[in-house]
Design a protein around this motif. Structure first.
Motif, PDB file in Angstrom:
ATOM      1  N   VAL A  34     -10.977   1.726  -0.348  1.00  0.00           N
ATOM      2  CA  VAL A  34     -10.570   2.937  -1.058  1.00  0.00           C
ATOM      3  C   VAL A  34     -11.782   3.842  -1.135  1.00  0.00           C
ATOM      4  CG1 VAL A  34      -9.648   3.900  -3.189  1.00  0.00           C
ATOM      5  CG2 VAL A  34      -8.850   1.659  -2.388  1.00  0.00           C
TER       6      VAL A  34
ATOM      7  N   LEU B 168      -4.633  -2.144  -6.257  1.00  0.00           N
ATOM      8  CA  LEU B 168      -4.638  -0.882  -5.514  1.00  0.00           C
ATOM      9  C   LEU B 168      -4.391   0.306  -6.433  1.00  0.00           C
ATOM     10  CD1 LEU B 168      -2.628  -2.036  -2.380  1.00  0.00           C
ATOM     11  CD2 LEU B 168      -5.022  -1.305  -2.434  1.00  0.00           C
TER      12      LEU B 168
ATOM     13  N   ARG C  31      -8.821   8.182   0.638  1.00  0.00           N
ATOM     14  CA  ARG C  31      -8.453   7.433   1.834  1.00  0.00           C
ATOM     15  C   ARG C  31      -8.302   5.951   1.470  1.00  0.00           C
ATOM     16  NH1 ARG C  31      -8.689  10.639   6.132  1.00  0.00           N
ATOM     17  NH2 ARG C  31      -9.960  12.536   5.969  1.00  0.00           N
ATOM     18  N   LEU C  32      -7.178   5.367   1.889  1.00  0.00           N
ATOM     19  CA  LEU C  32      -6.889   3.952   1.688  1.00  0.00           C
ATOM     20  C   LEU C  32      -6.687   3.306   3.048  1.00  0.00           C
ATOM     21  CD1 LEU C  32      -6.112   1.412   0.093  1.00  0.00           C
ATOM     22  CD2 LEU C  32      -3.794   2.350  -0.134  1.00  0.00           C
TER      23      LEU C  32
ATOM     24  N   VAL D 146      -7.169   3.203  -6.448  1.00  0.00           N
ATOM     25  CA  VAL D 146      -6.766   4.534  -5.963  1.00  0.00           C
ATOM     26  C   VAL D 146      -6.684   5.503  -7.142  1.00  0.00           C
ATOM     27  CG1 VAL D 146      -4.973   5.843  -4.778  1.00  0.00           C
ATOM     28  CG2 VAL D 146      -5.567   3.542  -3.977  1.00  0.00           C
TER      29      VAL D 146
ATOM     30  N   ILE E  40      -3.228  11.553  -0.521  1.00  0.00           N
ATOM     31  CA  ILE E  40      -3.703  10.168  -0.330  1.00  0.00           C
ATOM     32  C   ILE E  40      -3.389   9.782   1.101  1.00  0.00           C
ATOM     33  CG2 ILE E  40      -3.562   7.792  -1.130  1.00  0.00           C
ATOM     34  CD1 ILE E  40      -2.430   8.838  -3.760  1.00  0.00           C
TER      35      ILE E  40
ATOM     36  N   VAL F  69       0.947   4.193  -2.861  1.00  0.00           N
ATOM     37  CA  VAL F  69       0.656   5.595  -2.500  1.00  0.00           C
ATOM     38  C   VAL F  69       1.801   6.501  -2.942  1.00  0.00           C
ATOM     39  CG1 VAL F  69       0.356   7.168  -0.558  1.00  0.00           C
ATOM     40  CG2 VAL F  69      -0.904   5.000  -0.610  1.00  0.00           C
TER      41      VAL F  69
ATOM     42  N   CYS G 173       0.838  -1.208   0.000  1.00  0.00           N
ATOM     43  CA  CYS G 173       0.000   0.000   0.000  1.00  0.00           C
ATOM     44  C   CYS G 173       0.875   1.260   0.000  1.00  0.00           C
ATOM     45  CB  CYS G 173      -0.931  -0.004   1.208  1.00  0.00           C
ATOM     46  SG  CYS G 173      -2.222  -1.282   1.153  1.00  0.00           S
TER      47      CYS G 173
ATOM     48  N   THR H 154     -17.020   4.070  -2.041  1.00  0.00           N
ATOM     49  CA  THR H 154     -16.070   3.204  -1.350  1.00  0.00           C
ATOM     50  C   THR H 154     -16.005   1.857  -2.055  1.00  0.00           C
ATOM     51  OG1 THR H 154     -16.550   4.253   0.786  1.00  0.00           O
ATOM     52  CG2 THR H 154     -15.472   2.090   0.823  1.00  0.00           C
TER      53      THR H 154
ATOM     54  N   LEU I 271      -9.290  -4.220   2.306  1.00  0.00           N
ATOM     55  CA  LEU I 271      -8.798  -2.962   1.732  1.00  0.00           C
ATOM     56  C   LEU I 271      -9.990  -2.099   1.387  1.00  0.00           C
ATOM     57  CD1 LEU I 271      -6.119  -4.431  -0.721  1.00  0.00           C
ATOM     58  CD2 LEU I 271      -5.662  -3.332   1.477  1.00  0.00           C
TER      59      LEU I 271
ATOM     60  N   CYS J  12      -6.061  -0.368   5.178  1.00  0.00           N
ATOM     61  CA  CYS J  12      -5.610  -1.760   5.138  1.00  0.00           C
ATOM     62  C   CYS J  12      -5.802  -2.313   6.542  1.00  0.00           C
ATOM     63  CB  CYS J  12      -4.156  -1.834   4.690  1.00  0.00           C
ATOM     64  SG  CYS J  12      -3.473  -3.518   4.685  1.00  0.00           S
TER      65      CYS J  12
ATOM     66  N   LEU K  89      -3.259   7.098   4.057  1.00  0.00           N
ATOM     67  CA  LEU K  89      -3.157   5.648   4.260  1.00  0.00           C
ATOM     68  C   LEU K  89      -3.334   5.329   5.736  1.00  0.00           C
ATOM     69  CD1 LEU K  89      -2.492   2.736   3.416  1.00  0.00           C
ATOM     70  CD2 LEU K  89      -0.054   3.330   3.644  1.00  0.00           C
TER      71      LEU K  89
END
Length: 419
Positions: free
Chosen positions: A329, A297, A315-316, A301, A276, A264, A260, A395, A327, A318, A278
């Motif tokens: 997103v 990803l 927003r990501l 993203v 972004i 990013v 991830c 989402t 996950l 994990c 995380l």
């Protein structure tokens, strides 16, 4: 129940039964010799009042002649024994007339005026006839059931053949439509980077072109080649997904949080003006394909950056949920139209206009990104879904098992995946 032997349909003799009628009773006189011995039994004249049915019986007058006239089962010696001892006799009497043989139960006994013989229906014969009738009925029922089963099977085969033909025709039409759509989109989307490469090469061929413009043309050629390479990679993934076995994975121990962070960093370099965020919670190690999950990803993203609000972060997350890796997103902005949610992961689907054209992989592509995302997630034994609304934003949620090796079940040889 009365019974009688009567002629019907010409010269044939058949049994008759009369409900409520008396059983035939035949009376015989005892013929004795000079010493008082029994010589024969002779049929007495019928008494119509007492023998209402016996007159229909055609039997020889003397018992001693019965065997010669086709009557068996009761001999003269049997009748003499009844007269001498007084003990009744019960036997099966067989009577043959003009090629037809019938049977009855004969009961003989001593009477005050001689010898009487009662003729009753033969129970054994009735049982045999009943068994034969039931057997014939059973055979007829089996034949009818067999004919019905044959007709049902034939109709079922015809229905299945019709259904199979319909499904085969539908698959052929679907394949033809897919090929036409695939070739059309491929030709259209590859033309733009090819034109860019061609124009840039012609411009660079001019020796008078300034160095700065030459560098710009070289960058344009490189970017267009990268776009074409991305399209070809997507085409290869589409082909693998449609063939037996699906997209191949190279599984190993992976720290998904690290993957991830790499994605990013890569996308932040392409979109320096965007943020972004995380978030990592819990365990993030598992057995997956790191490169393929990075592709998932990057696509999700990248879509969020392209279609989300420019002034809000993507927003990501994990996170570890009940032993599975999840996950998420999320982006704000215009929601995905509800009528497109069900087909969002189908191939060649491009919903909504991008906010701005970036240089990420898949921008201006074939509309295969989300389709490939779903195929990659399912190859890991996971699932992907999306929810989108104006209030909550959009989402995408990916749920993966901790160990993807359990999902690696090869498809049977020759089986083609329909997508």
């Amino acid at each position: 129940m009365g019974v009688s032997l009567s002629p019907k349909w010409g010269s044939a003799w058949t049994w008759e039964t009369r409900a409520g009628g008396p059983a035939p009773c035949l009376r015989f006189e005892v013929v004795r010799g000079s010493a008082g011995e029994v010589l024969d039994l002779r049929r007495a004249a019928p008494d119509m009042a007492a023998d209402a049915a016996g007159h229909e019986w055609v039997l020889p007058a003397c018992v001693s002649c019965w065997e010669q006239e086709g009557v068996w089962g009761l001999s003269l010696e049997d009748c003499v024994r009844v007269v001498d001892t007084g003990e009744p006799v019960s036997t099966t009497l067989r009577i043959r007339r003009e090629g037809l043989e019938v049977r009855c139960r004969a009961v003989g006994m001593v009477a005050p005026v001689g010898f009487v013989l009662w003729l009753l229906p033969d129970e054994a014969e009735d049982a045999r006839a009943l068994r034969e009738a039931l057997a014939r009925e059973h055979e007829a029922r089996l034949r009818a059931e067999g004919a019905l089963a044959h007709a049902t099977a034939r109709l079922a085969r015809e229905a299945l053949d019709g259904t199979a033909r319909h499904l085969a025709l539908a698959r052929l039409m679907e394949e033809a439509e897919f090929r036409e759509r695939f070739i059309g989109i491929l030709g259209h989307d590859l033309r733009n980077p090819l034109n860019a490469i061609t124009l840039s090469a012609r411009a660079m061929a001019q020796r008078s072109l300034p160095v700065a413009q030459q560098q710009q043309c070289a960058q344009r050629i490189e970017a267009s080649a990268a776009r074409m390479s991305a399209m070809i990679s997507d085409i290869l993934d589409l082909t693998r997904a449609r063939l037996a076995g699906g997209i191949p994975l190279h599984l190993g121990t992976v720290n998904l949080a690290t993957v991830c962070r790499l994605v990013v960093e890569e996308l932040s370099a392409v979109h320096p003006d965007r943020r972004i965020a995380l978030e990592v919670e819990g365990v993030s190690e598992g057995v997956w394909d790191a490169d393929r999950l990075a592709q998932v990803l990057s696509n999700l993203v990248g879509n969020a950056l392209e279609h989300g609000a420019a002034d809000a972060p993507v927003r990501l997350r994990c996170i570890d949920v009940d032993g599975d890796q999840v996950l998420e997103v999320h982006n704000t902005g215009m929601p995905i139209p509800s009528q497109h949610l069900e087909t969002l992961f189908d191939p060649f689907r491009q919903v909504g206009a991008p906010r701005e054209k970036g240089h990420r992989r898949g921008a201006g592509g074939l509309g295969l990104g989300l389709f490939i995302v779903k195929q990659l997630v399912q190859a890991h034994g996971g699932d992907v879904c999306v929810c989108s609304s104006a209030a909550e934003g959009t989402t995408f949620t990916v749920k993966l098992p901790r160990d993807a090796r359990r999902a690696q079940v090869p498809a049977p040889p020759g089986v083609r995946r329909r997508v």
